[in-house]
Design a protein around this motif. Structure first.
Motif, PDB file in Angstrom:
ATOM      1  N   GLN A 123     -36.679  30.314 -26.842  1.00  0.00           N
ATOM      2  CA  GLN A 123     -37.038  31.798 -27.598  1.00  0.00           C
ATOM      3  C   GLN A 123     -36.276  31.665 -28.873  1.00  0.00           C
ATOM      4  O   GLN A 123     -36.282  31.689 -30.300  1.00  0.00           O
ATOM      5  N   TYR A 124     -34.669  31.182 -28.848  1.00  0.00           N
ATOM      6  CA  TYR A 124     -34.052  30.538 -30.058  1.00  0.00           C
ATOM      7  C   TYR A 124     -33.956  29.630 -30.225  1.00  0.00           C
ATOM      8  O   TYR A 124     -33.394  28.867 -31.511  1.00  0.00           O
ATOM      9  N   GLY A 125     -34.621  28.189 -29.457  1.00  0.00           N
ATOM     10  CA  GLY A 125     -34.365  26.849 -30.887  1.00  0.00           C
ATOM     11  C   GLY A 125     -33.394  26.538 -30.764  1.00  0.00           C
ATOM     12  O   GLY A 125     -32.003  26.811 -29.242  1.00  0.00           O
ATOM     13  N   ARG A 126     -32.661  25.127 -31.409  1.00  0.00           N
ATOM     14  CA  ARG A 126     -31.624  25.756 -31.105  1.00  0.00           C
ATOM     15  C   ARG A 126     -30.586  26.439 -31.606  1.00  0.00           C
ATOM     16  O   ARG A 126     -30.759  27.020 -32.789  1.00  0.00           O
ATOM     17  N   GLU A 243     -36.935  22.034 -37.875  1.00  0.00           N
ATOM     18  CA  GLU A 243     -37.260  23.024 -37.681  1.00  0.00           C
ATOM     19  C   GLU A 243     -38.130  23.190 -38.947  1.00  0.00           C
ATOM     20  O   GLU A 243     -37.711  23.083 -40.295  1.00  0.00           O
ATOM     21  N   HIS A 245     -41.741  24.800 -39.382  1.00  0.00           N
ATOM     22  CA  HIS A 245     -42.945  25.768 -38.836  1.00  0.00           C
ATOM     23  C   HIS A 245     -44.127  25.553 -38.890  1.00  0.00           C
ATOM     24  O   HIS A 245     -44.628  26.344 -39.501  1.00  0.00           O
ATOM     25  N   THR A 288     -37.102  26.549 -44.220  1.00  0.00           N
ATOM     26  CA  THR A 288     -36.628  27.397 -43.241  1.00  0.00           C
ATOM     27  C   THR A 288     -34.642  27.052 -43.153  1.00  0.00           C
ATOM     28  O   THR A 288     -33.747  27.719 -42.430  1.00  0.00           O
ATOM     29  N   ASN A 289     -34.435  25.764 -43.377  1.00  0.00           N
ATOM     30  CA  ASN A 289     -32.282  25.747 -42.976  1.00  0.00           C
ATOM     31  C   ASN A 289     -32.172  25.389 -44.490  1.00  0.00           C
ATOM     32  O   ASN A 289     -30.764  25.505 -44.572  1.00  0.00           O
ATOM     33  N   SER A 309     -27.514  23.993 -40.638  1.00  0.00           N
ATOM     34  CA  SER A 309     -28.857  24.763 -41.026  1.00  0.00           C
ATOM     35  C   SER A 309     -29.009  25.528 -39.183  1.00  0.00           C
ATOM     36  O   SER A 309     -30.141  25.889 -38.345  1.00  0.00           O
ATOM     37  N   MET A 310     -27.856  24.808 -38.081  1.00  0.00           N
ATOM     38  CA  MET A 310     -28.689  25.011 -36.375  1.00  0.00           C
ATOM     39  C   MET A 310     -27.859  26.467 -36.155  1.00  0.00           C
ATOM     40  O   MET A 310     -27.929  26.455 -35.215  1.00  0.00           O
ATOM     41  N   MET A 311     -27.703  27.055 -37.116  1.00  0.00           N
ATOM     42  CA  MET A 311     -26.990  28.320 -37.017  1.00  0.00           C
ATOM     43  C   MET A 311     -28.185  29.144 -36.617  1.00  0.00           C
ATOM     44  O   MET A 311     -28.627  29.469 -38.263  1.00  0.00           O
ATOM     45  N   ASN A 312     -28.463  29.855 -35.921  1.00  0.00           N
ATOM     46  CA  ASN A 312     -29.077  30.628 -36.374  1.00  0.00           C
ATOM     47  C   ASN A 312     -29.103  32.527 -36.501  1.00  0.00           C
ATOM     48  O   ASN A 312     -27.829  32.557 -37.426  1.00  0.00           O
ATOM     49  N   HIS A 313     -29.573  33.138 -36.862  1.00  0.00           N
ATOM     50  CA  HIS A 313     -29.844  34.280 -37.222  1.00  0.00           C
ATOM     51  C   HIS A 313     -29.337  35.893 -36.383  1.00  0.00           C
ATOM     52  O   HIS A 313     -29.551  35.913 -36.144  1.00  0.00           O
ATOM     53  N   TYR A 346     -29.312  35.943 -43.146  1.00  0.00           N
ATOM     54  CA  TYR A 346     -29.771  35.185 -43.369  1.00  0.00           C
ATOM     55  C   TYR A 346     -30.522  35.678 -44.503  1.00  0.00           C
ATOM     56  O   TYR A 346     -31.208  35.554 -45.850  1.00  0.00           O
ATOM     57  N   LYS A 364     -38.609  32.650 -42.368  1.00  0.00           N
ATOM     58  CA  LYS A 364     -37.718  31.916 -41.708  1.00  0.00           C
ATOM     59  C   LYS A 364     -38.708  32.215 -40.379  1.00  0.00           C
ATOM     60  O   LYS A 364     -38.568  31.994 -39.248  1.00  0.00           O
ATOM     61  N   PHE A 366     -39.525  34.408 -37.711  1.00  0.00           N
ATOM     62  CA  PHE A 366     -39.193  35.720 -36.412  1.00  0.00           C
ATOM     63  C   PHE A 366     -38.508  36.812 -36.642  1.00  0.00           C
ATOM     64  O   PHE A 366     -38.839  37.351 -37.517  1.00  0.00           O
TER      65      PHE A 366
HETATM   66  C1  LIG Z   1     -31.941  27.147 -39.877  1.00  0.00           C
HETATM   67  S1  LIG Z   1     -32.813  27.551 -38.385  1.00  0.00           S
HETATM   68  C2  LIG Z   1     -32.211  27.316 -36.921  1.00  0.00           C
HETATM   69  C3  LIG Z   1     -31.776  26.547 -36.171  1.00  0.00           C
HETATM   70  C4  LIG Z   1     -32.719  26.595 -35.716  1.00  0.00           C
HETATM   71  N1  LIG Z   1     -32.441  27.592 -34.439  1.00  0.00           N
HETATM   72  C5  LIG Z   1     -33.867  25.004 -34.685  1.00  0.00           C
HETATM   73  O1  LIG Z   1     -33.860  25.351 -33.683  1.00  0.00           O
HETATM   74  O2  LIG Z   1     -33.988  24.146 -35.456  1.00  0.00           O
HETATM   75  C6  LIG Z   1     -33.800  28.920 -38.963  1.00  0.00           C
HETATM   76  C7  LIG Z   1     -34.809  28.939 -37.265  1.00  0.00           C
HETATM   77  O3  LIG Z   1     -34.400  29.346 -35.579  1.00  0.00           O
HETATM   78  C8  LIG Z   1     -35.076  30.107 -35.108  1.00  0.00           C
HETATM   79  N2  LIG Z   1     -33.861  31.571 -35.241  1.00  0.00           N
HETATM   80  C9  LIG Z   1     -33.109  31.802 -36.264  1.00  0.00           C
HETATM   81  N3  LIG Z   1     -32.150  32.921 -36.164  1.00  0.00           N
HETATM   82  C10 LIG Z   1     -33.242  33.636 -34.958  1.00  0.00           C
HETATM   83  C11 LIG Z   1     -32.914  34.787 -34.030  1.00  0.00           C
HETATM   84  N4  LIG Z   1     -32.117  35.574 -34.622  1.00  0.00           N
HETATM   85  N5  LIG Z   1     -34.281  35.038 -33.214  1.00  0.00           N
HETATM   86  C12 LIG Z   1     -35.008  34.063 -33.335  1.00  0.00           C
HETATM   87  N6  LIG Z   1     -35.901  33.029 -33.347  1.00  0.00           N
HETATM   88  C13 LIG Z   1     -34.437  32.427 -34.696  1.00  0.00           C
HETATM   89  C14 LIG Z   1     -36.090  30.860 -36.148  1.00  0.00           C
HETATM   90  O4  LIG Z   1     -36.624  30.215 -35.553  1.00  0.00           O
HETATM   91  C15 LIG Z   1     -35.530  30.311 -37.570  1.00  0.00           C
HETATM   92  O5  LIG Z   1     -36.657  30.102 -38.783  1.00  0.00           O
END
Ligand SMILES: C[S@@+](CC[C@H](N)C(=O)[O-])C[C@H]1O[C@@H](n2cnc3c(N)ncnc32)[C@H](O)[C@@H]1O
Length: 710
Positions: A123-126, A243, A245, A288-289, A309-313, A346, A364, A366
């Protein structure tokens, strides 16, 4: 440095003397950062040909239950799955995916004290997590960007140092004719390869043509990424693993824009043979990053930092980022327990839920499901709630479901989303006029906005912020009337209360508000005056007081729905959450001590809860009065509405009275001011405002010595 023509027929860039191996290597970057990627050079395509080929295939197609592919030539490591003690509850725990996170891992290990790990869920990727308990204020990582780019707008920006330039006031690069701040600009971002390609745009022949500058502005980002990928295999691997998209974006308007203007521009204007897939990917990677950053000279730019850029939101983040001396610095704004995600915002704190959701889904890709987004009252702040025109006393609160009606807590009336949107749009339109407004104009716009949207709405809060800015940052405080300074004190206290709900912790916004509060208060104290304190005294009705409209005021602290209730609840939650944190000691100070600092201003918890405007007793007593006022006030308010005053007469008078009342200076005032400045200095240690804060700190010391006779 002189601009010379090269034999090959294309110009030598200003920066040639830095040499190829220095590319993208900011002077201050430590040797062991990503910039060492430049050791792996791929041959640079010759520019004598009509077309240059940059033809990468993007292999990162996001797939369900499939981790985006990462470079193969690094030893694979196991991705750690998220543990369930974090907000990411839906994390799978059974399956074990393998992924080479090494290019990223490589970056994390370069830090002396590794504090972050990378985890992954479908769901959240990395995303980054804390690899050990972290205290608020701790720096989690520093990273030199892989690339720095101008901000996407039509203003000319120096291609090399990214300084924003006045429209006609720049010199053209001797090679490509692109904007430079100075022929000897010390920046390092405009390289020979780029320069020779950009020459084809024709800026040398027509340097000040807006259309050409706009074209340059949209092409420069993807072009720099493509050149970097061509130049370094490691950089290419990393960039392909980010990432983008791409698939989703291809079905959206942005996909068409890239196809037509960027891919089209790179091919027809710069003569590059580029793979469409790659172009769509790099554009997606940037959107995205890349972080928008405030560069050292104060201009805005974009920076692509791989690990950061690996930090989620989250709309309720626990970390923030700074850009200082060519590095991104990620700092915890709150305590973060080991294994918990490190989350940044973000969007903007002072945006309502719909505005944040639109930004996140458009750019972004999501939908945020954080605590704040899930709560129609936005954690009690009512930042999205608008004034109910029917009863005029309460707020229309957004529906829990996007299709539902907005409901008034007071009279129960329901209003559809379109009607509210029209109100918000009308308000937001006025905001643009606030940017450079003087105090009088900003005050008038604020009153107008309160009238349309009520006292708690995010557009109104932004207007308050703008008025505060006009008073403290855009004026000479010595020349201002004490009334205006007192207004600044109330506004900053009001906004500080708000941040306690929607952005708790040691955040830049808190630091800035503390600075503005302390500046205004210091000037007042210097005049032998003081503002009525937020705690102890009453806040003017139109600020904190009126944010809790009558209906909500009637609710007691205990039910946790009033502003004080929310603040109290929040404090209690923090208290219990921090129970475990007590064990961690920083500089001999307990986390509790730190927390008090966060909540700050040197007051006890008790004072804070009770002191946010009035005591509980006053509230109960006030209830009756307010009901009475309510009944008798309807007629008056109608009249006032016609006059367009936007606040009750009594409220306005009370406010004026409170602002002009003489408040004796006490040692507590001085102590509180000292604490505020100290906290502000520690929060803004990486901010460009720091010299101003340090200057203020010296003035406060002098003032304190005078008043406390020390
Ligand atoms: C800067 S990247 C963060 C790293 C990313 N998760 C990855 O795997 O490369 C931003 C992307 O992470 C995901 N993301 C970030 N925050 C999120 C959240 N709270 N819920 C779901 N997806 C999220 C979205 O796909 C977004 O476009």
């Amino acid at each position: 440095m002189e601009v010379q023509q090269q034999d090959r027929g294309h110009s030598k860039c200003l920066l040639d003397s830095f040499g190829q191996t220095q590319k993208y290597n900011p002077p201050s970057a430590p040797q062991h950062t990503l910039c060492t990627l430049q050791h792996h050079h791929a041959p640079i395509a010759t520019q004598n040909h009509t077309h240059t080929t940059i033809d990468h295939h993007v292999s990162t197609t996001p797939h369900h239950n499939h981790i985006p592919s990462m470079p193969q030539h690094y030893p694979p490591t196991t991705v750690q799955h998220h543990t369930p003690n974090t907000p990411y509850h839906d994390t799978p725990t059974a399956s074990h995916h393998h992924i080479s996170t090494t290019p990223l891992h490589h970056i994390t290990t370069i830090h002396d004290h590794q504090k972050v790990d990378i985890k992954w869920t479908p769901q959240y990727g990395r995303y980054l997590v804390a690899s050990r308990d972290i205290s608020a204020g701790e720096v989690l990582l520093r990273e030199a960007p892989l690339l720095v780019l101008p901000k996407l707008d039509s203003n000319p920006t120096c291609l090399s140092c990214l300084k924003r330039l006045k429209h006609e006031d720049w010199c053209g690069c001797g090679g490509c004719g692109g904007p430079l701040c100075h022929p000897h600009c010390p920046g390092t971002n405009h390289m020979a390869e780029e320069c020779s390609l950009l020459r084809r745009l024709g800026l040398r022949e027509a340097p000040h043509i807006d259309a050409l500058l706009k074209e340059l502005n949209i092409l420069i980002g993807p072009l720099r990424l493509l050149l970097l990928m061509q130049e370094s295999l490691s950089a290419k691997d990393i960039l392909l693993s980010l990432e983008s998209h791409k698939e989703k974006r291809l079905k959206m308007a942005i996909g068409n824009f890239i196809q037509e203007h960027i891919l089209g521009g790179l091919r027809s204007r710069l003569g590059l043979e580029v793979n469409p897939d790659t172009v769509h990917h790099v554009c997606g990677v940037l959107d995205t990053n890349a972080f928008e950053v405030s560069l050292d000279q104060g201009d805005r730019g974009r920076a692509l930092c791989v690990l950061a850029s690996m930090m989620n939101h989250s709309c309720l983040p626990n970390a923030q980022r700074w850009y200082s001396e060519g590095q991104i610095i990620v700092q915890a704004s709150r305590d973060i327990a080991e294994g918990c995600p490190i989350l940044i915002n973000y969007t903007q704190t002072l945006w309502g839920t719909q505005a944040r959701a639109t930004h996140l889904s458009t750019f972004k890709m999501f939908l945020c499901k954080c605590e704040r987004c899930a709560d129609p009252t936005e954690l009690g702040s009512h930042l999205s709630s608008v004034r109910c025109r029917e009863c005029d006393d309460d707020l229309l609160v957004p529906p829990a479901e996007s299709r539902g009606h907005w409901k008034c807590h007071g009279c129960g009336v329901g209003v559809d989303n379109d009607t509210v949107e029209i109100m918000v749009r009308a308000g937001a339109g006025a905001l643009s006029k606030l940017r450079e407004a003087d105090i009088t104009t900003a005050s008038l716009i604020l009153e107008h906005l309160k009238n349309i949207l009520g006292h708690s709405h995010y557009v109104v809060m932004q207007a308050k912020q703008a008025l505060l800015h006009a008073i403290v940052m855009n004026s000479k405080l010595q020349d201002l009337a004490s009334e205006d300074l007192k207004k600044a004190v109330y506004l900053s206290q009001d906004l500080l209360d708000l941040t306690f709900l929607v952005e708790p912790g040691l955040t830049r916004l808190r630091g800035l508000l503390l600075y503005q509060l302390a500046e205004a208060h210091t000037e007042l104290l210097g005049r032998g005056e003081s503002a009525e304190e937020h705690k102890g005294g009453k806040t003017p009705k139109d600020d904190v007081g009126s944010r809790k409209s009558e209906g909500r005021m009637e609710k007691s602290l205990e039910d946790g729905t009033s502003l004080e209730g929310k603040v109290k609840k929040k404090q209690e939650e923090e208290e219990s959450r921090k129970g475990k944190g007590e064990r961690s000691q920083v500089d001999g100070k307990s986390l509790k001590g730190k927390r008090e600092n966060i909540r700050g201003e040197g007051e006890s918890k008790e004072e804070k809860i009770k002191g946010e405007g009035e005591s509980k007793e006053e509230k109960i007593k006030g209830k009756g009065e307010r009901k009475e006022e309510k009944i008798k006030g309807k007629g008056e308010r109608k009249e006032e509405k016609i006059k367009g005053e936007g606040e009750s007469k009594e409220g306005g008078e009370r406010r004026k009275e409170a602002q002009s009342r003489d408040v004796p200076i006490s040692p507590q005032h001085i102590q509180r001011l000292l604490n505020q400045v100290k906290e502000c200095e520690s929060i803004l240690q990486f901010d460009r405002l720091l010299p101003n804060v340090q200057d203020l700190s010296s003035r406060v010391q002098v003032l304190a010595a005078h008043h406390l006779h020390v």
